[in-house]
Design an enzyme around this catalytic site. Structure first.
Site, short mmCIF file in Angstrom:
data_model
loop_
_atom_site.label_atom_id
_atom_site.label_comp_id
_atom_site.label_asym_id
_atom_site.label_seq_id
_atom_site.Cartn_x
_atom_site.Cartn_y
_atom_site.Cartn_z
N LYS A 1 47.47 58.70 56.80
CA LYS A 1 46.70 58.40 56.00
C LYS A 1 47.68 57.26 55.64
O LYS A 1 46.71 56.58 55.00
CB LYS A 1 46.34 59.14 55.45
CG LYS A 1 45.23 59.86 55.78
CD LYS A 1 43.80 60.54 54.76
CE LYS A 1 43.31 62.00 55.53
NZ LYS A 1 41.85 61.82 53.93
N GLU A 2 49.11 57.30 54.90
CA GLU A 2 49.96 56.42 54.68
C GLU A 2 51.02 56.40 55.21
O GLU A 2 52.03 56.81 55.17
CB GLU A 2 49.68 56.97 52.35
CG GLU A 2 48.71 57.09 52.44
CD GLU A 2 49.13 57.58 50.62
OE1 GLU A 2 48.15 56.97 49.89
OE2 GLU A 2 50.02 58.40 50.28
N ASP B 1 53.96 64.13 48.01
CA ASP B 1 53.41 65.33 47.80
C ASP B 1 51.99 66.13 49.15
O ASP B 1 52.06 67.28 48.76
CB ASP B 1 51.78 65.11 46.81
CG ASP B 1 51.87 64.96 45.71
OD1 ASP B 1 52.85 65.55 45.26
OD2 ASP B 1 51.19 65.00 44.52
N LYS C 1 47.46 63.64 41.11
CA LYS C 1 48.73 62.37 40.66
C LYS C 1 49.71 62.45 40.05
O LYS C 1 50.42 62.10 39.52
CB LYS C 1 47.52 60.90 41.46
CG LYS C 1 48.84 59.92 41.38
CD LYS C 1 47.85 58.87 41.81
CE LYS C 1 49.13 57.60 41.20
NZ LYS C 1 48.10 56.19 41.46
N ASP D 1 50.96 52.63 43.81
CA ASP D 1 50.81 52.92 44.86
C ASP D 1 51.36 52.31 46.33
O ASP D 1 52.39 51.92 45.88
CB ASP D 1 48.91 52.13 44.76
CG ASP D 1 48.57 53.40 43.83
OD1 ASP D 1 48.76 54.17 42.73
OD2 ASP D 1 46.82 52.58 44.19
N ASP E 1 44.88 58.56 35.76
CA ASP E 1 44.64 56.90 35.43
C ASP E 1 44.59 56.47 34.40
O ASP E 1 45.20 55.91 32.80
CB ASP E 1 45.38 55.54 36.15
CG ASP E 1 44.15 55.76 36.85
OD1 ASP E 1 43.29 56.36 37.14
OD2 ASP E 1 44.16 55.33 38.44
#
Length: 722
Positions: A122-123, A152, A265, A289, A431
């Site tokens: 996905k990333e 992660d 996160k 990010d 956050d």
């Protein structure tokens, strides 16, 4: 130069060059005047609802009026809290060219950069690598910057990508600094530059392409084969990936275990906070990010313009840059620009005690994560304290052993990590919650929005991804709003300013918009289909109150968008997506939060995909909505689209037949506005044949539910009539 709102009035000494300036926006007075007038109109509306409720003649009319009153109360609360952002908006400017006239480069503070990733599919690792390389290439002393990456997903693919990147960096970083390159993400630079390349640039481009091919081949294979391992050190590292090693359960090379809470996160950031304290312990930390690359190599220098201001520095907790995106189509179809969330409202809250933490593009003072400005909370071991000086080499066995120890899953047990120290736990929006808690502790923040964008990233273009992301936000925000640290209670007391507390309350209870949006998407239209009026007639004075409230709210937002340089089409798509998110993501998020509260659901952290296929990208560039997958989030949207379309058609036929009643005009107007907003949904249902159309399954389910809803309400309205 004078400064407003942040740390008192800052005036540089006559002989000292200014590092920054701040000015109040000219529209502030008009904002306050409009707020006073609009507040009176809202009170009048609530009075009418209450009066009508008291004169209800039957249970159905009571239910309708009560629903409208509840909607009015929620909208009034959300509007009142939103006005807090408009009371003292400011704009800032930095002068980094003056920095070295006040501070020697050797006195610049060290900088630790934290990058979080979680899924190599996905990333994509090459995107993470480009982000890291762009940050490593800052115009900053090379011995004062360190980059830490948390994966992660525990992926060997990401580790391989960074092993390759470390080799490439030895060529790329000097090239950028020696040639004063502005675009320091190699992926961006080599995609935007061409004929004027020097032989050196051409050689580096070939290195980059070779690295990219190797990394993408490994990702496509799903494993790092022996072919790609070049030395014993790499071979030893990859031996950690055994058959028992999974993204959910692995040793402390990354830090994760099924038997220990992970905290998503926030947990990953706290691990990086501790590991970096052992290795470098820089006083300034950047959280980023993985897809948000640096677009301006001078960004850290702009941060130092505030760090070295004695009027701000004592209470400065963090400097926040706006989150902006590349690749958004010309009309921002999916509303991912988030103009209010990312720019307009941060400028508003910056005139109070500073913006909220957005999760990326944020420079923290490490000290701010360890207690309030006057009292530093001591960590369990000396090496983790923010004022500790690191004397041992990073590769020292003792240092590495300690780094592994503080990264272990069980390390936080029986400690204050995540509660009084570090990034805060207890919500999916770590956050927002962390920034709120820091400001409750007395820290201030600064919103830095320079002309050249500091960071650029990729926005989701698939509607399902957009809505799922917002659903996660909704759950997390409600966790904050109804926690023991709710901004509506402790926030207004701890932050010390009622207006500041209202700003945080606005977003903490943002998902409650689902209540009035859902009611106004169905109830007036179902009444319209049954010929029942729920709004005033055109000839009644109350009609103009409704019209003013509607046009005033839309007009104010349109004005803010235009003043910020946004086109009408982008504003229109933004308000459309506002309606879509509230009726879909926020409804589901609210229900999920309620289920979680009674122990029936446990929300997880789903990574938003950064991968887009060519067909999706082509449709997005043509400003076509991407549905495609049969997501439950599409059901309420499709139901609302069907009910509003049929009600609008019915009333239009009534107009031509001469049977139209003037008391139904506002309901007709409301249905028409929703139909206009939902045109892409009708197109996706009936006019498209591509893979991005509305799934047939969703259309069938929504049609059945809409029919059942109409049948049920038909009998109720008959009772009301007779």
């Amino acid at each position: 130069m004078g400064a407003l709102g942040q740390g008192g009035n800052y005036t540089a000494p006559p002989s000292s060059p200014s590092l920054h300036k701040v000015e109040r926006l000219p529209r502030t007075a008009l904002n306050r005047l409009f707020a006073a007038v609009y507040a009176c109109a809202i009170l009048a509306l609530l009075y009418r609802h209450a009066q009508t409720l008291l004169h209800s003649t039957n249970l159905v009319s009571f239910f309708i009026t009560f629903s409208l009153l509840v909607s009015g109360l929620v909208l009034a609360f959300m509007w009142a809290t939103s006005q807090a952002f408009r009371m003292n908006p400011v704009r800032r400017e930095q002068f980094p060219e003056n920095l070295k006239r006040k501070v020697k480069e050797q006195d610049f503070p060290k900088l630790d950069v934290f990058i979080c990733t979680a899924d190599p599919y996905k990333e994509p690792p090459m995107g993470v690598v480009n982000t890291a390389l762009s940050l490593m290439a800052y115009d900053y002393p090379t011995d004062k910057i360190s980059v830490y990456v948390s994966d992660d997903g525990g992926s060997a693919l990401t580790l391989f990508a960074f092993m390759e990147a470390s080799k490439f960096a030895s060529y790329w970083l000097p090239f950028c600094r020696e040639n004063n390159i502005i675009d320091r993400s190699p992926g961006v630079y080599f995609a935007s530059t061409g004929p004027s390349w020097s032989s050196e640039a051409q050689n580096i481009k070939e290195m980059y392409e070779n690295m990219k091919v190797r990394v993408e081949n490994v990702v496509n294979r799903g494993e790092v084969s022996e072919t790609y391992i070049t030395n014993d050190q790499e071979r030893e590292a990859f031996k950690k990936w055994t058959s028992a090693f999974t993204p959910q359960d692995h040793p402390t090379v990354i830090q994760k275990s099924k038997t220990s809470p992970h905290h998503f996160k926030a947990g990953a950031l706290n691990v990086l906070l501790r590991v970096s304290a052992v290795l470098t312990n820089a006083p300034i930390i950047l959280t980023q990010d993985c897809d948000m690359y640096s677009n301006d190599p001078q960004t850290p220098l702009k941060v130092l313009c505030y760090v070295f201001d004695p009027a701000i520095e004592p209470n400065l907790g963090f400097v926040q840059f706006p989150q902006k995106f590349i690749g958004i189509n010309k009309d921002d179809t999916c509303g991912c620009e988030y103009k209010h969330l990312a720019v307009i409202n941060p400028m508003g809250i910056d005139g109070l005690r500073g913006p909220y933490y957005c999760g990326t593009g944020t420079f923290f003072r490490r000290r701010a994560l360890f207690g309030d400005p006057s009292t530093c909370i001591k960590a369990e071991i000396l090496e983790l304290n923010p004022n500790n000086t690191v004397n041992k080499p990073i590769k020292s066995p003792d240092v590495l052993a300690l780094a592994h120890h503080v990264a272990s899953c069980s390390y936080e047990n029986q400690t204050e990590w995540g509660f009084k120290m570090g990034f805060r736990y207890g919500t999916l929006v770590e956050d927002f919650f962390t920034g709120f808690r820091l400001q409750c502790d007395g820290w201030r923040s600064v919103f830095c929005n320079p002309e050249r964008v500091a960071f650029l990233g990729n926005a989701p273009i698939n509607l399902a991804d957009v809505l799922n992301q917002c659903k996660r936000w909704a759950v997390g925000l409600l966790e904050v709003g109804f926690s023991e640290y709710s901004p509506i209670t402790i926030g207004t007391r701890s932050i010390g300013l009622m207006v500041m507390g209202l700003c945080y309350s606005h977003y903490s209870f943002w998902p409650l918009y689902a209540i009035p949006v859902t009611i106004y998407s169905f109830l007036p239209q179902l009444a319209l289909l049954n010929g029942v009026s729920v709004f005033p007639k055109i000839s009644e004075p109350w009609f103009f109150l409704y019209l003013f409230l509607f046009l005033g709210a839309y007009g104010q937002e349109l004005t803010e968008y235009v003043l910020d340089g946004t086109s009408f089409r982008r504003w229109w798509n933004a308000q459309r997506m506002w309606m879509i998110r509230k009726s879909s993501s926020f409804s589901f998020g609210t229900v999920e939060y309620l289920l979680k509260s009674i122990g029936l659901s446990a929300p997880g952290f789903n990574v938003t995909s950064k991968v887009v296929d060519d067909e999706q990208s082509k449709r997005y560039d043509q400003c076509i909505f991407e549905f495609g997958v049969p997501s439950p989030l599409f059901v309420p949207l499709t139901m609302a689209a069907i009910v509003n379309l049929f009600s609008f058609i019915w009333v239009t036929i009534s107009v031509f037949d001469g049977n139209f009643e003037e008391g139904l005009f506002l309901q007709m107007l409301l249905a028409g506005c929703i139909v206009l907003n939902y045109l892409p949904i009708y197109e996706a249902i009936a006019l498209r044949s591509d893979k991005g159309k509305m799934p047939t399954k969703i259309t069938i389910i929504a049609t059945f539910l809409a029919g059942a809803l109409y049948t049920t309400t038909f009998h109720c309205f008959q009772v009301m009539k007779y």
